[in-house]
Design a protein around this motif. Structure first.
Motif, PDB file in Angstrom:
ATOM      1  N   PHE A  88       0.852  -1.123   0.116  1.00  0.00           N
ATOM      2  CA  PHE A  88       0.036  -0.157  -0.032  1.00  0.00           C
ATOM      3  C   PHE A  88       0.785   1.190  -0.128  1.00  0.00           C
ATOM      4  CE2 PHE A  88      -3.408   2.420   2.457  1.00  0.00           C
ATOM      5  CZ  PHE A  88      -4.245   2.573   1.352  1.00  0.00           C
ATOM      6  N   ALA A  89       0.776   2.023  -1.085  1.00  0.00           N
ATOM      7  CA  ALA A  89       1.796   3.195  -1.267  1.00  0.00           C
ATOM      8  C   ALA A  89       0.909   4.345  -1.343  1.00  0.00           C
ATOM      9  CB  ALA A  89       2.694   3.174  -2.353  1.00  0.00           C
ATOM     10  N   LEU A  90       1.050   5.728  -0.614  1.00  0.00           N
ATOM     11  CA  LEU A  90       0.338   6.602  -0.590  1.00  0.00           C
ATOM     12  C   LEU A  90       1.311   7.850  -0.680  1.00  0.00           C
ATOM     13  CD1 LEU A  90      -1.935   5.719   2.533  1.00  0.00           C
ATOM     14  CD2 LEU A  90      -2.526   5.876   0.148  1.00  0.00           C
ATOM     15  N   ASP A  91       0.700   8.810  -1.630  1.00  0.00           N
ATOM     16  CA  ASP A  91       1.270  10.212  -1.575  1.00  0.00           C
ATOM     17  C   ASP A  91       0.433  11.210  -0.600  1.00  0.00           C
ATOM     18  OD1 ASP A  91       2.355  12.768  -2.007  1.00  0.00           O
ATOM     19  OD2 ASP A  91       2.405  12.611  -4.353  1.00  0.00           O
ATOM     20  N   LEU A  92       1.390  11.388   0.529  1.00  0.00           N
ATOM     21  CA  LEU A  92       0.708  12.256   1.532  1.00  0.00           C
ATOM     22  C   LEU A  92       1.091  13.703   1.420  1.00  0.00           C
ATOM     23  CD1 LEU A  92       1.217   9.467   4.093  1.00  0.00           C
ATOM     24  CD2 LEU A  92      -0.880  10.040   2.970  1.00  0.00           C
ATOM     25  N   SER A  93       1.632  14.276   0.389  1.00  0.00           N
ATOM     26  CA  SER A  93       2.133  15.808   0.534  1.00  0.00           C
ATOM     27  C   SER A  93       0.961  16.577   0.650  1.00  0.00           C
ATOM     28  CB  SER A  93       2.914  15.738  -0.893  1.00  0.00           C
ATOM     29  OG  SER A  93       3.835  14.870  -1.562  1.00  0.00           O
ATOM     30  N   ARG A 146       4.416   7.401   1.757  1.00  0.00           N
ATOM     31  CA  ARG A 146       4.711   6.320   2.746  1.00  0.00           C
ATOM     32  C   ARG A 146       4.037   5.298   1.798  1.00  0.00           C
ATOM     33  NH1 ARG A 146       2.766   6.441   8.979  1.00  0.00           N
ATOM     34  NH2 ARG A 146       4.903   7.131   8.849  1.00  0.00           N
ATOM     35  N   VAL A 147       5.137   4.425   2.021  1.00  0.00           N
ATOM     36  CA  VAL A 147       4.846   2.836   1.591  1.00  0.00           C
ATOM     37  C   VAL A 147       4.834   1.717   2.761  1.00  0.00           C
ATOM     38  CG1 VAL A 147       5.775   1.185  -0.270  1.00  0.00           C
ATOM     39  CG2 VAL A 147       6.245   3.329  -0.483  1.00  0.00           C
ATOM     40  N   LEU A 148       3.734   0.932   2.799  1.00  0.00           N
ATOM     41  CA  LEU A 148       3.457   0.215   3.594  1.00  0.00           C
ATOM     42  C   LEU A 148       3.511  -1.030   3.077  1.00  0.00           C
ATOM     43  CD1 LEU A 148       0.614   2.088   5.583  1.00  0.00           C
ATOM     44  CD2 LEU A 148       3.052   1.824   6.512  1.00  0.00           C
ATOM     45  N   ASP A 149       4.228  -2.227   3.553  1.00  0.00           N
ATOM     46  CA  ASP A 149       4.226  -3.664   3.011  1.00  0.00           C
ATOM     47  C   ASP A 149       4.237  -4.621   4.240  1.00  0.00           C
ATOM     48  OD1 ASP A 149       4.824  -3.604   0.166  1.00  0.00           O
ATOM     49  OD2 ASP A 149       6.523  -2.430   0.833  1.00  0.00           O
ATOM     50  N   TRP A 150       2.933  -5.269   4.227  1.00  0.00           N
ATOM     51  CA  TRP A 150       2.664  -5.852   5.348  1.00  0.00           C
ATOM     52  C   TRP A 150       2.482  -7.370   4.950  1.00  0.00           C
ATOM     53  CZ3 TRP A 150       1.669  -6.572  10.361  1.00  0.00           C
ATOM     54  CH2 TRP A 150       0.801  -7.723  11.043  1.00  0.00           C
ATOM     55  N   TRP A 151       3.163  -8.294   5.938  1.00  0.00           N
ATOM     56  CA  TRP A 151       3.039  -9.681   5.575  1.00  0.00           C
ATOM     57  C   TRP A 151       2.065 -10.267   6.837  1.00  0.00           C
ATOM     58  CZ3 TRP A 151       7.020  -6.837   4.506  1.00  0.00           C
ATOM     59  CH2 TRP A 151       8.089  -7.021   3.193  1.00  0.00           C
ATOM     60  N   SER A 152       1.261 -11.184   6.382  1.00  0.00           N
ATOM     61  CA  SER A 152       0.261 -11.517   7.361  1.00  0.00           C
ATOM     62  C   SER A 152       0.947 -12.477   8.340  1.00  0.00           C
ATOM     63  CB  SER A 152      -0.928 -12.235   6.596  1.00  0.00           C
ATOM     64  OG  SER A 152      -1.552 -11.448   5.463  1.00  0.00           O
ATOM     65  N   GLU A 176       4.664  -9.059  10.127  1.00  0.00           N
ATOM     66  CA  GLU A 176       5.818  -7.816   9.761  1.00  0.00           C
ATOM     67  C   GLU A 176       5.351  -6.751   8.955  1.00  0.00           C
ATOM     68  OE1 GLU A 176      10.130  -7.950   7.753  1.00  0.00           O
ATOM     69  OE2 GLU A 176       9.756  -9.753   8.837  1.00  0.00           O
ATOM     70  N   LEU A 177       5.892  -5.794   9.120  1.00  0.00           N
ATOM     71  CA  LEU A 177       5.336  -4.606   8.741  1.00  0.00           C
ATOM     72  C   LEU A 177       6.791  -3.722   8.315  1.00  0.00           C
ATOM     73  CD1 LEU A 177       3.182  -2.377   7.803  1.00  0.00           C
ATOM     74  CD2 LEU A 177       3.162  -1.488  10.091  1.00  0.00           C
ATOM     75  N   SER A 178       6.840  -3.281   7.139  1.00  0.00           N
ATOM     76  CA  SER A 178       7.782  -2.512   6.437  1.00  0.00           C
ATOM     77  C   SER A 178       7.221  -0.827   6.239  1.00  0.00           C
ATOM     78  CB  SER A 178       8.611  -2.952   5.293  1.00  0.00           C
ATOM     79  OG  SER A 178       9.285  -2.014   4.498  1.00  0.00           O
ATOM     80  N   ILE A 179       7.749  -0.024   7.054  1.00  0.00           N
ATOM     81  CA  ILE A 179       7.344   1.373   6.638  1.00  0.00           C
ATOM     82  C   ILE A 179       8.416   2.043   5.750  1.00  0.00           C
ATOM     83  CG2 ILE A 179       6.620   3.356   7.652  1.00  0.00           C
ATOM     84  CD1 ILE A 179       5.929   1.560  10.181  1.00  0.00           C
ATOM     85  N   ARG A 180       8.283   2.503   4.722  1.00  0.00           N
ATOM     86  CA  ARG A 180       9.277   3.336   4.282  1.00  0.00           C
ATOM     87  C   ARG A 180       8.631   4.635   3.778  1.00  0.00           C
ATOM     88  NH1 ARG A 180      10.403  -0.108  -0.811  1.00  0.00           N
ATOM     89  NH2 ARG A 180       8.335  -0.966  -0.513  1.00  0.00           N
ATOM     90  N   ASP A 181       9.373   5.701   4.544  1.00  0.00           N
ATOM     91  CA  ASP A 181       8.897   7.013   4.310  1.00  0.00           C
ATOM     92  C   ASP A 181       9.813   8.006   3.408  1.00  0.00           C
ATOM     93  OD1 ASP A 181       6.631   6.721   5.880  1.00  0.00           O
ATOM     94  OD2 ASP A 181       7.386   7.706   7.322  1.00  0.00           O
ATOM     95  N   ARG A 182       9.364   8.366   2.230  1.00  0.00           N
ATOM     96  CA  ARG A 182      10.124   8.916   1.279  1.00  0.00           C
ATOM     97  C   ARG A 182       9.991  10.256   1.304  1.00  0.00           C
ATOM     98  NH1 ARG A 182       8.955   3.954  -3.115  1.00  0.00           N
ATOM     99  NH2 ARG A 182      10.387   2.534  -2.106  1.00  0.00           N
ATOM    100  N   PHE A 183      11.132  11.232   1.057  1.00  0.00           N
ATOM    101  CA  PHE A 183      10.996  12.538   0.974  1.00  0.00           C
ATOM    102  C   PHE A 183      11.935  13.261  -0.163  1.00  0.00           C
ATOM    103  CE2 PHE A 183      10.601  11.156   5.587  1.00  0.00           C
ATOM    104  CZ  PHE A 183       9.293  11.881   5.851  1.00  0.00           C
ATOM    105  N   THR A 184      11.365  14.176  -0.978  1.00  0.00           N
ATOM    106  CA  THR A 184      12.063  14.651  -1.867  1.00  0.00           C
ATOM    107  C   THR A 184      13.010  15.820  -1.339  1.00  0.00           C
ATOM    108  OG1 THR A 184      10.206  16.433  -2.557  1.00  0.00           O
ATOM    109  CG2 THR A 184      10.465  14.118  -3.728  1.00  0.00           C
ATOM    110  N   THR A 185      12.701  16.525  -0.414  1.00  0.00           N
ATOM    111  CA  THR A 185      13.532  17.497   0.323  1.00  0.00           C
ATOM    112  C   THR A 185      14.214  16.687   1.685  1.00  0.00           C
ATOM    113  OG1 THR A 185      12.051  19.117  -0.461  1.00  0.00           O
ATOM    114  CG2 THR A 185      13.675  19.829   1.288  1.00  0.00           C
ATOM    115  N   ALA A 186      15.519  17.014   1.403  1.00  0.00           N
ATOM    116  CA  ALA A 186      16.450  16.178   2.570  1.00  0.00           C
ATOM    117  C   ALA A 186      16.821  17.186   3.697  1.00  0.00           C
ATOM    118  CB  ALA A 186      17.590  15.615   2.094  1.00  0.00           C
TER     119      ALA A 186
END
Length: 591
Positions: free
Chosen positions: A468-473, A484-490, A493-503
């Motif tokens: 599940f990937a969302l643009d939350l800008s 925010r990219v959420l990957d869930w395994w039943s 396990e949950l992987s959260i990847r938060d991505r930003f274009t401005t560092a």
């Protein structure tokens, strides 16, 4: 919708059946699945303590200091006595039950206003006194009274029956039906339109069924409000207000639809099958559910309502652990109580719900529930926008469920007071972004508004979980974009990847729970009764701190919220992992 011609023809041609069969109430007296509910009904019905008084001082508190609870606790206690005595009289038919019912009917008619002080504006809009305000609870009271005297007309004091009918017409039906101006709630797409039109409509069906022309107008007015209610749902049938308000709004839609079908043969229910399916989608089992918006994790589905939808539409029911007891509904709604008594199918109770994975594309909710080593676990996340009914600023927020509790939580509804439904709403932690597992970026939190919308970039059922990937800008006033990219395994396990274009912007990754976190170097643990959630993060990029907030919940009970803060700066991607580890547990027998 039905045309006026269709409605009138149905009235003229139908062979009406009873909306409810009063003889059927007597048949439920010995049903074992109803024993606990009936014990509560009989105890409350037999209580001879005076009804709590609705004083002028309590009535004015809402205006003076915003307090709703002091008045409403007494108001709903009176409705509990009314509902219990109506049910006891119908089930047991003892002279003393009928005498007690007569008395409480008279006392409800004595009340200054059936409309709550917090809703008095529904009278003010028309320049009317509060006793002529038609809100949720005035309409519900009208339905309770009309249906009660309709079922027991021949056994109650005729003077009581006449007074009840006059008060229902004066306070609710005339202000609604004899004025062409729409009530405010007739334009609302949330639960209000269905509850008010459904409850008042059922009252009218009981009291005004003898005059075809008037009945035609009543049905048309009610169906138009119901159409507005239905317009608040998209094709996926998801309820943005959460399960509690699905029960409330759609419940009254169903109750009215059934009454209309009994009276005329007109059937509004089949075209709502997608809405009917919602509870099973958000069900975690064990009496717990997804609690987004002003919902609650322990929201209960009336067993009568679920049984009726299963029988009529073949709807998959959520996991029903038992018939709700008398105290389950603090508002003591007669519609729920009476239909639980008459409609509950005992074969549906105690069945374990299946592991399943669902996506509501219009609502942008994902829900996954699975079983690991005998323990039910679950994950839910949401997109949507920040102007939803009963809105929370929560785009990209998620929860993790394990064995009856949320280890990463959605707090649900806060205390309903004057400020909660005002511009100060987001001062409360419950609807605020401060009370959700979403980041603070460059000092900015998510803001309310229809333009604050999540864009779903991807959703995929992987067969082992969900992506599940969302643009939350748009949710933030920030430089650059945030995804925010959420990957869930039943398996947990949950992987959260938060991505930003401005560092390099200040960043706080926030996680919310009612379980206190244990902080370590690069590791955080929330330990519950049946499992624990372990978060791992790059200690070189974040500093972990936690705070504890003591507050009161929706029912004014003490509540403690624990928040974890990972403080760092934005980067192209931050990766966080949360793993659920379950302890041994027991589950219901598979069906």
């Amino acid at each position: 919708m039905y045309t006026l011609t269709q409605i009138r023809a149905a009235i003229d041609e139908a062979a009406p059946t009873p909306i409810l069969d009063e003889a059927a109430f007597r048949a439920v007296a010995e049903r074992p699945e109803l024993a606990e509910l009936l014990a509560g009904v009989r105890a409350e019905a037999a209580d001879t303590a005076p009804l709590p008084e609705l004083t002028h001082e309590l009535y004015g508190r809402y205006v003076r200091d915003g307090d709703r609870m002091a008045y409403e606790r007494r108001y709903f206690a009176r409705r509990g006595r009314l509902a219990a005595r109506a049910a006891a009289a119908l089930v047991d038919r003892r002279p003393e039950d009928l005498a007690r019912l007569d008395e409480v009917l008279w006392q409800i008619c004595d009340e200054y206003s059936w409309c709550l002080p917090a809703h008095k504006y529904h009278a003010d809009l028309f320049g009317r006194t509060p006793d002529l305000g038609v809100d949720l609870f005035a309409a519900e009271t009208a339905h309770t009274l009309a249906e009660t005297v309709g079922l027991l007309r021949g056994e109650l004091d005729p003077e009581t029956v006449a007074r009840v009918e006059n008060e229902v017409r004066r306070r609710v039906l005339a202000p609604w039906l004899d004025d062409i101006r729409p009530q405010h709630w007739e334009t609302m797409t949330n639960n209000w339109s269905a509850v008010c039109a459904g409850a008042a409509g059922m009252a009218a069906l009981w009291l005004d069924e003898g005059e075809p022309r008037r009945l035609t107008g009543i049905i048309d007015r009610a169906q138009r409000a119901m159409a507005v209610f239905r317009s608040g749902f998209e094709a996926d049938g998801g309820c943005p207000e959460g399960l509690s308000y699905w029960v409330y709004g759609y419940g009254y839609f169903v109750y009215f639809a059934d009454a209309l079908r009994a009276r005329t043969g007109l059937d509004m229910l089949p075209e709502t099958a997608a809405i009917a399916a919602f509870p099973a989608v958000v069900d975690f089992g064990e009496g717990r559910c997804v609690s987004f918006s002003d919902g609650g994790e322990d929201a209960w589905v009336p067993t009568g309502l679920a049984s009726h939808l299963n029988a009529r539409l073949g709807t998959t029911v959520p996991e029903l652990t038992g018939v709700p007891d008398f105290a389950a509904d603090h508002c003591h709604r007669w519609a729920h109580l009476s239909r639980n008594l008459l409609w509950t199918d005992p074969e549906l109770i105690g069945r374990r719900g299946p592991d399943r994975r669902d996506y509501l594309p219009d609502l942008a909710w994902v829900v996954d529930r699975s079983t690991v080593d005998g323990v039910r676990i679950g994950f839910a996340a949401k997109g949507g926008h920040n102007a939803e009914p009963h809105n929370h600023n929560d785009l990209g927020h998620f929860l993790l469920y394990c064995g009856g509790e949320q280890l990463l939580a959605d707090l649900g509804a806060g205390l309903y007071d004057k400020s909660y439904f005002s511009p100060q709403r987001y001062d409360s932690i419950y609807p605020s972004a401060e009370g959700h597992s979403v980041p603070v970026i460059d000092g900015a939190v998510q803001q309310p508004g229809r333009d604050r919308e999540a864009v779903v970039l991807a959703h995929r059922d992987t067969g082992e979980g969900v992506h599940f990937a969302l643009d939350l800008s748009a949710a933030y006033d920030i430089e650059g974009s945030f995804t925010r990219v959420l990957d869930w395994w039943s398996t947990g396990e949950l992987s959260i990847r938060d991505r930003f274009t401005t560092a390099g912007l200040p960043l706080v990754e926030r996680f919310v729970s009612r379980v206190e976190p244990a902080l370590g170097d690069g590791i955080i643990v929330w330990r519950g009764e049946h499992g624990q959630a372990t978060l791992t993060y790059a200690a070189e990029h974040f500093t972990a701190t936690a705070d504890r907030i003591e507050t009161v919940d929706h029912h004014e009970n003490p509540d403690v919220v624990h928040r974890l803060h990972l403080t760092g700066t934005t980067a192209a991607e931050h990766s966080l992992t949360i793993t659920l580890e379950v302890f041994d547990g027991e589950i219901l027998e598979e069906s």
